[in-house]
Design an enzyme around this catalytic site. Sequence first.
Site, short mmCIF file in Angstrom:
data_model
loop_
_atom_site.label_atom_id
_atom_site.label_comp_id
_atom_site.label_asym_id
_atom_site.label_seq_id
_atom_site.Cartn_x
_atom_site.Cartn_y
_atom_site.Cartn_z
N HIS A 65 9.81 -13.90 7.57
CA HIS A 65 10.42 -13.14 8.66
C HIS A 65 9.52 -13.15 9.89
CE1 HIS A 65 11.90 -11.69 4.78
NE2 HIS A 65 13.03 -11.37 5.37
N HIS B 180 15.11 -13.17 12.52
CA HIS B 180 14.73 -12.12 11.57
C HIS B 180 14.19 -12.68 10.26
CE1 HIS B 180 14.98 -8.27 9.31
NE2 HIS B 180 15.20 -9.10 8.32
N GLU C 190 15.19 14.06 -4.05
CA GLU C 190 14.46 13.57 -5.21
C GLU C 190 13.71 12.27 -4.90
OE1 GLU C 190 17.69 14.32 -5.07
OE2 GLU C 190 17.80 16.19 -6.21
N HIS D 124 25.69 16.37 -14.87
CA HIS D 124 24.33 16.89 -15.08
C HIS D 124 23.77 16.54 -16.46
CE1 HIS D 124 25.03 18.88 -11.34
NE2 HIS D 124 23.89 19.52 -11.39
#
Lengths: 676, 676
Positions: free
Chosen positions: B29, B263, B412, B474
């Site tokens: 890149h 890129h 999280e 859950h």
Amino acid sequence: MSTTSILDKAADNIRILASSMVEKAKSGHPGGAMGGADFVNVLFSEFLTYDPSDPQWINRDRFFLDPGHMSPMLYSVLALTGKYSLEDLKQFRQWGSVTPGHPEVDVERGVENTSGPLGQGHTMAIGAAIAERFLAARFGNWMSHKIYAFISDGGVQEEISQGAGRIAGTLGLSNLIMFYDSNDIQLSTVVSEVSVEDTAKKYEAWGWNVITIVGNDAAQIREALTKAQTETERPTLIIGKTIMGKGAVAADGSSFENKCATHGMPLSEGGASYEKTIQNLGGNPENPFVIFPEVEELYAKRQAELVKIAAEKKAQQAAWEKENPELAKKLAKFFSKEAPKVDFAAIAQKADQATRAASSTVLAAFASQVENMIVASADLSNSDKTDGFLKKTHAFTKGDFSGAFFQAGVCELTMAAIANGMALHGGVIPAVGTFFVFSDYMKPAVRMAALMQLPVKYVWTHDAFRVGEDGPTHQPVEQEAQIRLMEQLKNHHGKNSMLVLRPADADETTVAWKLALENTCTPTGLILSRQNIKNLVAENGYTSALQAAKGAYIVYKPATKADIILVANGSEVATLIEAVPFLKEKGIEVQVVSAPSEGLFFNQDESYRNEVIPASTPVFGLTAGLPSTLQRLAGANGKVFGLDHFGYSAPYKVLDKEFGFTAENVVNQVTAQLGK
Amino acid sequence: MSTTSILDKAADNIRILASSMVEKAKSGHPGGAMGGADFVNVLFSEFLTYDPSDPQWINRDRFFLDPGHMSPMLYSVLALTGKYSLEDLKQFRQWGSVTPGHPEVDVERGVENTSGPLGQGHTMAIGAAIAERFLAARFGNWMSHKIYAFISDGGVQEEISQGAGRIAGTLGLSNLIMFYDSNDIQLSTVVSEVSVEDTAKKYEAWGWNVITIVGNDAAQIREALTKAQTETERPTLIIGKTIMGKGAVAADGSSFENKCATHGMPLSEGGASYEKTIQNLGGNPENPFVIFPEVEELYAKRQAELVKIAAEKKAQQAAWEKENPELAKKLAKFFSKEAPKVDFAAIAQKADQATRAASSTVLAAFASQVENMIVASADLSNSDKTDGFLKKTHAFTKGDFSGAFFQAGVCELTMAAIANGMALHGGVIPAVGTFFVFSDYMKPAVRMAALMQLPVKYVWTHDAFRVGEDGPTHQPVEQEAQIRLMEQLKNHHGKNSMLVLRPADADETTVAWKLALENTCTPTGLILSRQNIKNLVAENGYTSALQAAKGAYIVYKPATKADIILVANGSEVATLIEAVPFLKEKGIEVQVVSAPSEGLFFNQDESYRNEVIPASTPVFGLTAGLPSTLQRLAGANGKVFGLDHFGYSAPYKVLDKEFGFTAENVVNQVTAQLGK
């Protein structure tokens, strides 16, 4: 318009029901439900448009709940609309009830999405809002409707809300109206301990229309919702400052509002007085599961209005259908559960190309043949080759949804959750692309798709260490074993919760896409190569590859009985095939099996399985993933050669040699295994 | 201060090296690296403080790269500082080189973090900035230093940057200075096609100090970095508008800047002229791997300054050490790789409690005995029981890092990546808690921890369907099998890339924490129950549980030869134990094995393994996860009873019965297996 005193009464009714459900279940979350009651009450009694007798009506407004733990609020307001009985509410969180702890999608009862993992619910709403725009762009504004979302402090904090917020703002989704239940309390702390964020400013930075109100004030809620109806440029965020545990009181009659302790347990356990709270809200603690007569009347009036509104809208639709019979047929097809018809046999694949390129060819065909497909990429369209589709259409932009490509930007999880929302809305077929190693990011949304049984397609390219120079962070190793766990996991219909396919060559890729498109009941993952792969020796190409539908099939059968079965999927099959003549030279007859889907294969009858991988013959498996990836297929006594490390950065042909993914090493492994 | 013309020359030198590396490797890149060169050049030649002869110096500034694909820029600027040879640069992306495609942590060479998956790199910087504040709060401001981060458009878009941005702002991390390389181009599109975000406004909403500059202007970069040094309240974001592929020209000599095509591939492949570009930048395409004399001089001058600065700072440290010998010893201990000493035998566990509660007891002991531990929770501290630690300390707040608890809020993945950054900084031991089902969200950062060999501890509670009423969203099912794939995967040292422990009772939990603390080389996951578990029958509790260090051990041994081995981990071991007398009644002698870590067990010698699970004896496994979770332990011919669906919402004791996780069903399964 109802007087706000009746609205307040109805909200109190919701508070009574919600807190009583939790109290009876001895488990659940009363505080948030009590705070958010006023909003859902105004929304359901004055704004949300649906047909009480036709829950699946395609032109209904949708309501997406983000904080699934606030299910008592949702079930309670839906009980006021007649979708749940008071008996259902009493069975909250019990075995076999229709009121599980976190809501599970149940359109018949008004539950538009499964929720629980925070942030995903409102992101699904963004997906639904995009689907709505996509369809309105094709069929006309008669089928415009609103997508409402409800988000809490936790949802606003979840990383995914950034992707959702940016995308909704960028696409100018003015059909989206989101209520932020801002009660300043979360599970462990008050919000101010973990965030100094100016949330209004953040959403304004994303181009949203932000309105801040007192979220327990019915008049202000009504005013904000009314304003939001007329917004034509931006999604609307209504920040409602609400009171956690609104109405809760302690045993001494003092207020028990605004306390973390009301978040996740029955009021009585958290330190409030349940009885006093119910009394304070105008209920009878001895008999709390009651709908007050005036509330019943309020909702009955709304139901009557809705019957009229729906009838009018349906009359409009009927008129449109009459004028546009072809479009009407198309619309019906879009919303049917039938898989679109595509002439797969006519898709010409160049031989010996990367399966991502083969996928591109198929997607190019879909661009014209599957008119309701929306393809997305998380900023990798020219690399994951979803641009095969893009080149035949154009990307969505604000105000223009005539294209069918969704440039998601760099946000894999958001993209996957948005695809879930598109699928939930219905009428469209979402497919989303990124690198396979980033399936890790998508997993939480893939799991939700599997749980909700949504036919989302995942295009996961760059499928092994053969990514090469990009190195360990970009080389998936454990990902295939990981995602195939979803094939083992059954959904509530007892079916594999997901279909996972790793095709071995260009023709198998066409077939994999065929299977993906025909799979209208679960998500499908396609695992595709970056590098070119030699086509399998199979004589009939596509016709032969059709056997992939059985999960695994024989791609090379020896003239005499096989001494060993060689099994693989993806690019490793070609490596096995390459080894065949060398093994033959050594007097070893092999049968080569391509196994794009372990899950499908184990669903076949034993006789077929035993034909493909006979129990009595030794098995050698080759996988670019962890050896355990193929162990179930290879069987208890099969030997699998795989990768047990993260990989290294180098050209992939160098890695092939270094890691032993060559015909030569296959020969060595197999002769060693057979003790020859 | 150097004149900006020399700085421009040096930046061009970086551009030449970076684009030549990619050109030579035929992969990589160049565009971003060329645009970001000016910033890293000013940073490394004027601001970043480190000791050229002591790369591990604890008091050095850290530089965290987020967009790992911009590695050519990093390697090139580090080559100017002498950390890489020009030969190393020529070996970019080749087998065995020290310059892999994406940077892999290598402090000796100035690479502070592995990067590649966007967004994680700068989030690690936030973790390092927290660690710096934690240590300065304990040892004094003489050891303050700066944490620099470099982020790109993709990193800003990744969901995780929201958690990072909120937390850095909330905690007022003024020691953090982040450069946003805003070149308006991403891999597939220009940024404006996917985002209308006002990024400055967003970071201001999070309480950051935002400075916008021309990012290719050395004077403006210097000015911004100078301003940022004096900020005392807020993290600083320097938004540098840069030019993708700065200096690139086409074959006809026209500009080839600002193009997506630069890129992700060599300039020559993307349509630019590599030769003309090198010439345009003042280099020689025939011999591009050169450091210009004046650039060499610039960096030599800086090296000389750094030697002085480091010497001064080290003298300060020495003086402090002399005055504070006890603190100095403690500091050295914090930064040593030795595990802290804790008197585990003295930790008194209540019998028959949930393992999350047992974990809480251990954490309470750590709060006083492990002074450099930082415990975090994603808004579940009172549920995942990390509050055992919190109760003995207090949470970080802006300006006060004297506590040792980090309230992360609901994020999280961010929390896990921040823990990685803390561990990379060194001096602290991070442990982070949430529900096990949400390990899905953390996986991308767990993988990075495993790859970087960071001793982060994960406290994953609510470990099975026994979560009960919260239902399928859950209830982890496939998560244990999934995370144990990391036990199978080896890191670059050939060790299990992760330690995963699911203790069977309170005493085993103490031992699991002991193993976690002693594991200073890889991440450790602790999988803990929500519900109470009966203690195992083992007579000596903790002493007996010490055998858990072998991964699996016998918790019940029959008087005579076992007819069958029963194996499980976590709460299922107690269920097996419960079944023992009933099986005995039926004349079946069993050996019960607790297997908290499959990974550790397979590292034992064969004789031990054969003692615990003899190859000749039938094996029955019980797991609340997918059956495949235990299949490797149960062996090819073992039978495993597990769960193959998402679970349901109901009290867990009801689920135990419905799903067959009872002694009664164990008896039925085992008798059936033995054909009795």
